[in-house]
Design an enzyme around this catalytic site. Structure first.
Site, short mmCIF file in Angstrom:
data_model
loop_
_atom_site.label_atom_id
_atom_site.label_comp_id
_atom_site.label_asym_id
_atom_site.label_seq_id
_atom_site.Cartn_x
_atom_site.Cartn_y
_atom_site.Cartn_z
N LYS A 190 2.16 -0.62 -16.51
CA LYS A 190 2.17 -2.11 -17.46
C LYS A 190 0.79 -2.74 -17.39
CE LYS A 190 3.49 -6.27 -16.81
NZ LYS A 190 2.37 -7.05 -17.43
N GLY A 242 -2.62 -7.41 -8.09
CA GLY A 242 -2.43 -8.60 -8.56
C GLY A 242 -2.33 -9.75 -7.71
N SER A 243 -1.72 -10.76 -7.97
CA SER A 243 -1.85 -11.75 -6.99
C SER A 243 -0.76 -11.63 -5.73
CB SER A 243 -1.15 -13.09 -7.56
OG SER A 243 0.13 -13.00 -8.16
N THR A 244 -1.48 -12.32 -4.52
CA THR A 244 -0.54 -12.22 -3.32
C THR A 244 1.01 -12.54 -3.48
OG1 THR A 244 -2.54 -12.11 -2.01
CG2 THR A 244 -0.63 -12.71 -0.88
N GLU A 245 1.00 -13.57 -4.36
CA GLU A 245 2.27 -14.25 -4.36
C GLU A 245 3.38 -13.18 -5.17
OE1 GLU A 245 1.63 -17.36 -7.22
OE2 GLU A 245 3.85 -17.95 -7.29
N GLY A 247 2.83 -9.75 -5.38
CA GLY A 247 3.11 -8.83 -4.30
C GLY A 247 4.11 -9.07 -3.33
N GLU A 264 -2.34 -4.11 -3.97
CA GLU A 264 -3.70 -4.26 -3.72
C GLU A 264 -3.66 -5.81 -4.39
OE1 GLU A 264 -6.97 -5.61 -4.36
OE2 GLU A 264 -7.45 -4.08 -5.81
N CYS A 298 -11.17 -9.17 -7.17
CA CYS A 298 -10.21 -9.63 -6.16
C CYS A 298 -11.09 -9.44 -4.72
CB CYS A 298 -9.22 -8.49 -5.90
SG CYS A 298 -9.81 -6.91 -5.99
N GLU A 394 -7.80 -18.51 -2.93
CA GLU A 394 -8.56 -17.58 -3.74
C GLU A 394 -8.52 -18.52 -5.10
OE1 GLU A 394 -6.51 -14.25 -5.40
OE2 GLU A 394 -8.18 -12.89 -5.03
P1 NAI Z 1 -0.29 -11.80 -11.40
O1 NAI Z 1 0.04 -11.13 -10.16
O2 NAI Z 1 0.94 -12.59 -11.85
O3 NAI Z 1 -0.22 -10.93 -12.57
C1 NAI Z 1 -0.56 -9.39 -12.31
C2 NAI Z 1 0.45 -8.33 -12.86
O4 NAI Z 1 1.64 -8.64 -12.51
C3 NAI Z 1 0.54 -8.76 -14.56
O5 NAI Z 1 0.50 -7.56 -15.14
C4 NAI Z 1 1.69 -9.32 -14.54
O6 NAI Z 1 2.05 -9.32 -15.75
C5 NAI Z 1 2.59 -8.97 -13.44
N1 NAI Z 1 3.76 -9.71 -13.19
C6 NAI Z 1 3.79 -10.97 -13.10
N2 NAI Z 1 4.91 -11.22 -12.38
C7 NAI Z 1 5.66 -10.03 -12.06
C8 NAI Z 1 6.96 -9.84 -11.37
N3 NAI Z 1 7.70 -10.66 -10.75
N4 NAI Z 1 7.30 -8.52 -11.02
C9 NAI Z 1 6.07 -7.67 -11.47
N5 NAI Z 1 5.04 -7.91 -12.15
C10 NAI Z 1 4.80 -8.76 -12.36
O7 NAI Z 1 -1.69 -12.55 -11.65
P2 NAI Z 1 -1.89 -13.65 -12.51
O8 NAI Z 1 -0.78 -14.76 -12.48
O9 NAI Z 1 -2.28 -13.28 -13.75
O10 NAI Z 1 -3.25 -14.52 -11.76
C11 NAI Z 1 -2.96 -15.58 -11.07
C12 NAI Z 1 -3.94 -15.42 -9.77
O11 NAI Z 1 -3.62 -14.28 -9.10
C13 NAI Z 1 -5.28 -15.27 -10.10
O12 NAI Z 1 -5.67 -16.67 -9.93
C14 NAI Z 1 -5.80 -14.81 -8.86
O13 NAI Z 1 -5.96 -15.56 -7.83
C15 NAI Z 1 -4.59 -13.56 -8.46
N6 NAI Z 1 -5.05 -12.24 -9.13
C16 NAI Z 1 -5.49 -11.50 -8.21
C17 NAI Z 1 -5.91 -10.28 -8.63
C18 NAI Z 1 -6.46 -9.10 -7.80
O14 NAI Z 1 -7.09 -8.16 -7.99
N7 NAI Z 1 -6.15 -9.24 -6.65
C19 NAI Z 1 -5.75 -9.83 -10.04
C20 NAI Z 1 -5.05 -10.85 -10.94
C21 NAI Z 1 -4.66 -12.17 -10.35
#
Ligand code: NAI
Length: 783
Positions: A190, A242-245, A247, A264, A298, A394
């Protein structure tokens, strides 16, 4: 602008890349996209808009996948996976190679589409993202080719659910898909809802490459689609970036499900500049560290930690460089900074900076800010204290937070003062200093005199709340394979019950715990009897509680010096433990036979002694690697201890099981807190004396006895524990995984699977990999 004016200002003229091909690729599909399932695009479903963040215009409409769609994608992957895994590595390699070639063939289309969708400068998508995507498929074509010869003991996991973010849409796709399919898995991926277009173009090249249907499936939509993948019963592994939250949510949702997981997550990576650094290079490095991809990286070097004596000079140089940064149309080849991905992110960055900037001095690049679209100027905030929210949170935007340090020790302290541990950068012309600092940094990656370098051959991933698992290199394959062979179900073993008429034992033979090198009484003051099969009272053991676990973890922390000892020294001590156990083998064998009611005691003790010798042997032989990355440098993959490892020992072999968990852990420099087998704890309590006589420093090995179900939450939830292993059944596995979400510690659980502790599955590289973190250290090397 006239030529005369250009000569006067020496300014760049615009050099826009055409969007024509990419826009017509979208238009040819009526701007509406379905999902890629079982080798076919489905008809568009419930649609949502995907916008160009640089203009705010709608680029395309994407399908919000339903749970039924996810189900169909998982079924298609399941159907395809066996046949795919049954192909020879060479056959699979040919498909990966074809994908790499096709990425190169369509590289301009991919780059322009990525820039339109994400807002990143075309220079980056064209010169960094897409070439690295191709490199990833080439590299993993090689891994597929070598799999049969080099990884004969490992096989594919099955169906992998992969959820990726929007900052490097196609690059993250390649990091996920290439190793997975190389090893014979099928995937359901996804992409992030803001940036799905290049994944859909990738679906097209899967067809062009003739990839068997169902090996790659792509479903679009928001977090709900991710959740449907995460909770799907037929998925064997989740890989998330994606986000730690989120994760943490995924860690909890997959707890006890038997799914493998790699995370990650976020970071707040330090960028340390010593006073003897080449300051101009370090400034240029910062442009890459924090303004590359608008800081939406990240591992962005988002915390500048600069030595006090040069701070003002360095800041002045940095501001002068910021004055030259150009922000604007991402398709313009001469701009440095593009648009952030979405108004949501823009708002988040603005709010975080507004709330925290008052603690320091704010400087923003004076470049004109385009009025349409999501643009945030390169920002520097100096004079912050390490505790400031901008130094801790972050931001995921082009915002650099800065502070100063005086001594190298203080630099390390500030650098490690974060809940994250993804990457770190060190600048100094003194190679002794940089290589002294590198092992002290709590991070999965360290760049020396360079930054943000990535390659398929080099492992990437974090420690602490930056997640676990590595992507890239041989170590990355660990996440997409499992030991080969059939697995037997674990049969629960209960303690022998007390006889109806128990004989009264005049002697108090209550074994205590072993904490900090001393025998310690249970905090709660409770003990329980251990009966033999025949109903004889064999002894009593203490029942540990939360406080005892806390004490044991504290003791393990006081033994931190163990992690700095040499493998040679640790080997000597392991041999010594083996020798001392051997001197008492008859006694231990008799004890095991009495406890279990069997005759295998002598065999078990022999196997335990041999195992101690095995890990004594490994202590100085589990080598790291030097990765030949295609740039001026070498990436060293160093094996580091994980830290404090908690463990729930198995019941099938109470002494051998304990030794099998303890020995690899301490051989690699970890300290352990082990809960002995619950029904058969006495071999462990007898073992205290062996440890006492073997020069094991206090606190390196701590052992408690008691109820695993009660100890699982305090041990797995303890923030001072870095990893938990359990070989104690499905219920404990579920608690351990769920509770580990607090500090996102690594877990290694057996669920309901048995392990043959006497055979090859009971020892070796799998254990060593779990007992170490791979730290990738990039150092300049060669021309
Ligand atoms: P996110 O962690 O919500 O999104 C990443 C992926 O996870 C997206 O494909 C999203 O659709 C999916 N996702 C969201 N909720 C989910 C759930 N409950 N179960 C499974 N998949 C889910 O990140 P977001 O909201 O786009 O960005 C928010 C913050 O996260 C950013 O400001 C940044 O601080 C951090 N982030 C860190 C990343 C990294 O590579 N370490 C990448 C993206 C965001």
């Amino acid at each position: 602008m006239t030529v005369k004016e250009i000569f006067e200002t020496m300014d760049y003229g615009p050099a826009p890349e055409s969007a024509k091909e990419a826009l017509s690729w979208i238009a040819d599909r009526d701007g509406k996209f379905g999902l890629y399932i079982g080798g076919k695009m489905t008809a568009p479903g419930d649609l949502f808009d995907s916008k160009n963040p640089a203009t705010g215009e709608v680029l395309a409409q994407l399908t919000q996948a339903t749970p039924d769609d996810v189900d169909a994608a998982v079924s298609a992957a399941r159907k395809a996976q066996r046949k795919w895994a049954a192909l020879s590595g060479h056959e699979r390699a040919k498909y990966l190679y074809a994908l790499a070639r096709l990425v190169q063939k369509h590289s301009r289309l991919f780059a322009v589409l990525e820039t339109l969708d994400n807002g990143k400068p075309i220079r980056e998508s064209r010169d960094i993202d897409i070439p690295l995507v191709a490199r990833h498929f080439y590299y993993h074509a090689g891994m597929a080719q070598l799999q049969d010869a080099e990884l004969p003991d490992r096989e594919a996991l099955g169906v992998c659910g992969q959820i990726i973010p929007w900052n490097f849409p196609l690059l993250m796709l390649s990091w996920k898909i290439a190793p997975a399919i190389a090893m014979g898995n099928a995937v359901v991926l996804k992409p992030a809802e803001y940036t799905s277009l290049t994944a859909l173009l990738f679906a097209q090249i899967c067809e062009e490459a003739g990839l068997p249907k169902g090996v790659v499936n792509i479903v679009t939509g928001d977090g709900r689609v991710g959740e449907a993948i995460v909770t799907h019963e037929e998925v064997d592994k989740i890989a998330f970036t994606g986000s730690t939250e989120v994760g943490r949510v995924i860690r909890r949702e997959t707890a006890g499900s038997g799914k493998s997981l790699t995370l990650e997550l976020g970071g707040k990576s330090p960028y340390i500049v010593f006073d003897d650094a080449d300051l101009d290079s370090a400034v240029e490095g910062l442009v890459d560290a924090i303004w590359f991809n608008q800081g939406q990286v990240c591992c962005a070097g988002s915390r500048l930690i600069v030595q006090e004596g040069i701070a003002d000079r360095f800041y002045a140089k940095l501001r002068a460089r910021m004055d030259k940064l150009r922000m604007g149309d991402p398709l313009d080849k001469s701009i440095d900074v593009g648009a952030v991905v979405d108004p949501v992110q823009h708002k988040r960055i603005t709010e975080l900076v507004d709330a925290g900037a008052g603690d320091g001095e704010l400087y923003q690049a004076p470049c004109p800010i385009p009025t349409a679209g999501c643009f945030y100027p390169p920002t520097l905030i100096t004079g912050l204290s390490p505790a400031s929210s901008l130094m801790q949170e972050e931001i995921f935007g082009p915002v650099l937070a800065a502070t100063t340090f005086r001594t190298p020790a203080e630099a390390v302290e500030i650098a490690n003062n974060t809940r994250y541990g993804l990457a770190a950068t060190v600048w100094s012309e003194n190679v002794n200093l940089t290589l002294d600092i590198a092992p002290k940094l709590a991070s999965g990656v360290v760049w020396v005199n360079g930054t943000n370098m990535f390659d398929a051959a080099a492992g990437f991933g974090g420690v602490r709340e930056s997640g676990f698992g590595r992507e890239g290199g041989w170590e990355g394959l660990q996440a997409y394979t499992k030991p080969r062979g059939a697995v037997k179900a674990l049969k629960p073993i209960a303690a022998f019950p007390a006889p109806k008429e128990a004989k009264v034992d005049a002697l108090d033979r209550t074994a205590k715990f072993y904490i900090g090198g001393k025998q310690a009484r249970p905090d709660g003051g409770y003990s329980q009897a251990v009966w033999s099969k025949q109903g004889d009272l064999l002894g009593h053991v203490g029942v540990a509680n939360r406080k005892d676990i806390r004490n044991a973890v504290e003791a393990a922390h006081t033994a931190a010096g163990w992690s700095k000892t040499t493998g040679h020294l640790r080997a000597q001590i392991l041999y010594y433990i083996g020798e001392n156990l051997s001197a008492r083998s008859g006694e231990f064998a008799a004890r095991i036979d009495a406890m279990i009611g069997g005759r295998n005691g002598a065999k078990e003790v022999d196997a335990a002694i041999s195992r101690l010798f095995t890990y004594a042997a490994w202590a100085d032989k589990y080598d790291g690697a030097a990765k030949p990355v295609p740039m001026r440098g070498v990436a060293l993959a160093m094996h580091e201890p994980v830290g404090v490892i908690g463990g729930f020992c198995p019941d099938e072999a109470p002494l051998l099981g304990l030794v099998s968990m303890m020995a690899p852990s301490i051989a690699m420099g970890n300290r352990v807190v082990l809960a002995a087998s619950e029904p058969f704890p006495l071999a462990a309590t007898d073992f205290y004396q062996v440890l006492d006589t073997s020069d094991v420093p206090a606190g390196v090995v701590n052992i408690v006895t008691g109820n695993h179900a009660e100890l699982a939450a305090p041990l797995a939830g303890h923030l001072g524990v870095d990893a938990v292993w359990t070989q104690s059944g499905a219920d404990i596995s579920a608690i351990v995984e769920g509770e580990s979400a607090g500090n996102l510690k690594r877990t290694w659980v057996n669920n309901a699977k048995a392990r043959d502790w006497f055979g090859p599955a009971g020892e070796g590289r799998e254990f060593l990999a779990h007992a170490t973190e791979v730290k990738t250290i990039w150092v300049p090397y060669g021309e």
